[in-house]
Design a protein around this motif. Structure first.
Motif: not given
Length: 351
Positions: A60-80
């Motif tokens: 569930m953590t990635p599914l709520f990543s919209g509430y965490m700016s560093f885990l945006r699907p189009d960001g570097n953090g999410f890719m890492i």
């Protein structure tokens, strides 16, 4: 694919007694002071709650990543994070599932011929990877044909202009009407289509692996082994859930499908434990039927997980435009994938 696994289970239960002759020591069972059904039962209940909770948190953590700016699907953090999770899945296949399949199918409780004269675990894993490739390819073709936008013919019999595949934009002239596909109608974006197929095939491979884990743990009465497995499986499912959750997020399913896939992942191992509990009175870890069935299923799961991690997850990301455009990000993602593999290698010591 589901039908194939069901047929495999039926086949092994039917054929294995005829081709496997276990030594008398395996039939009678060995004296193990850790075998205690009364002590094992509360540990299994703890395992059900702990594994379900950690699996749910992970997926569930990635599914709520919209509430965490560093885990945006189009960001570097999410890719890492996704590369780290892909490393977890790769490490699961190589360091947990495949070695377990080799260990089980080389057990002294199986007859020397054919189980000790041919590497069935590697052979089945290889076939599983090839079959996964075929299913991946054919499914992509079928979905592409199904969701292809064709020219619309108006009442005068003239073809309309082809739809322009832009974001939220389709154009036509005359009386024909072109409707943009929605989430429920099916994706028109080839990249989104790939993400959806990857998410579904990856979940299928993880589910079969989870059932095998749950069944083995639930049927075992070895309290010493169960204690170590609870910790290892919690870490294993937490990180594996993060990897699967990232794929589900990129697939852009409806919220209902997202949560259904998440709960299906979180609940599969606990359900396997409950099923193992029901069979614990008749199930023997060292019986030829159990060894062959669990060994072959583990080999199948290993082939699927290794293929998905290398081909559909890591290779796809590293050859994509985002990583190809930044050497620095490539190095970070490679380090993350290596860290994921390292984590599962360490966990393998207790798993």
């Amino acid at each position: 694919m589901k039908l194939g696994y069901i047929l495999l289970i039926i086949l092994t239960f039917t054929v294995s007694p005829a081709i496997s002759t276990a030594p008398e020591s395996c039939e009678s069972g060995s004296e193990n002071p850790c075998i205690d059904k009364a002590k094992a039962l509360p540990l299994k209940i703890i395992a059900i709650v702990a594994i379900f909770s950690t699996s749910l948190i992970g997926v569930m953590t990635p599914l709520f990543s919209g509430y965490m700016s560093f885990l945006r699907p189009d960001g570097n953090g999410f890719m890492i994070v996704k590369c780290f999770s892909s490393g977890i899945i790769l490490g699961t296949g190589f360091m947990h599932v495949l070695p377990h399949a080799f260990e089980i199918l080389s057990s002294e409780c199986l007859s020397d011929d054919p189980w000790h004269k041919f590497p069935f675990a590697g052979f089945v894993a290889m076939l599983s990877g090839l079959v996964t490739l075929a299913i991946d390819s054919v499914t992509t073709s079928l979905y592409t044909v199904k969701n292809e936008v064709r020219p619309v013919v108006d009442e005068y019999g003239t073809d309309q202009e082809k739809a322009i595949h832009g974001v939220g934009y389709n154009h036509s002239h005359g009386h024909g009407v072109l409707i943009s596909p929605t989430k429920d109608d099916g994706p028109s974006d080839p990249q989104l289509l790939r993400h959806r197929i990857i998410a579904m095939v990856l979940e299928l491979g993880i589910l079969f692996h989870s059932v095998v884990i749950g069944l083995s743990l639930g049927a075992s009465n070895d309290a010493c082994t169960i204690k170590g497995l609870i910790i290892a499986l919690c870490f294993h499912h937490l990180f594996e859930g993060v990897g699967l959750g990232g794929c589900i997020l990129q697939a852009d399913f409806t919220n209902v499908k997202k949560f259904l896939m998440a709960f299906l992942f979180a609940g599969t191992t606990p359900c396997g434990i409950l099923f193992g509990l029901a069979l614990s009175s008749i199930y023997r870890d060292n019986s030829p039927t159990a060894l062959i069935t669990i060994g072959l299923l583990n080999a199948c799961s290993a082939g699927m997980l290794i293929y998905m991690a290398l081909v559909d997850l890591l290779a796809t990301e590293f050859m994509g435009s985002m990583l190809q455009g930044s050497i620095k990000l490539q190095i970070k993602c490679f380090a993350a994938a290596l860290l994921g593999c390292t984590v599962m290698s360490v966990v393998a010591k207790w798993g």
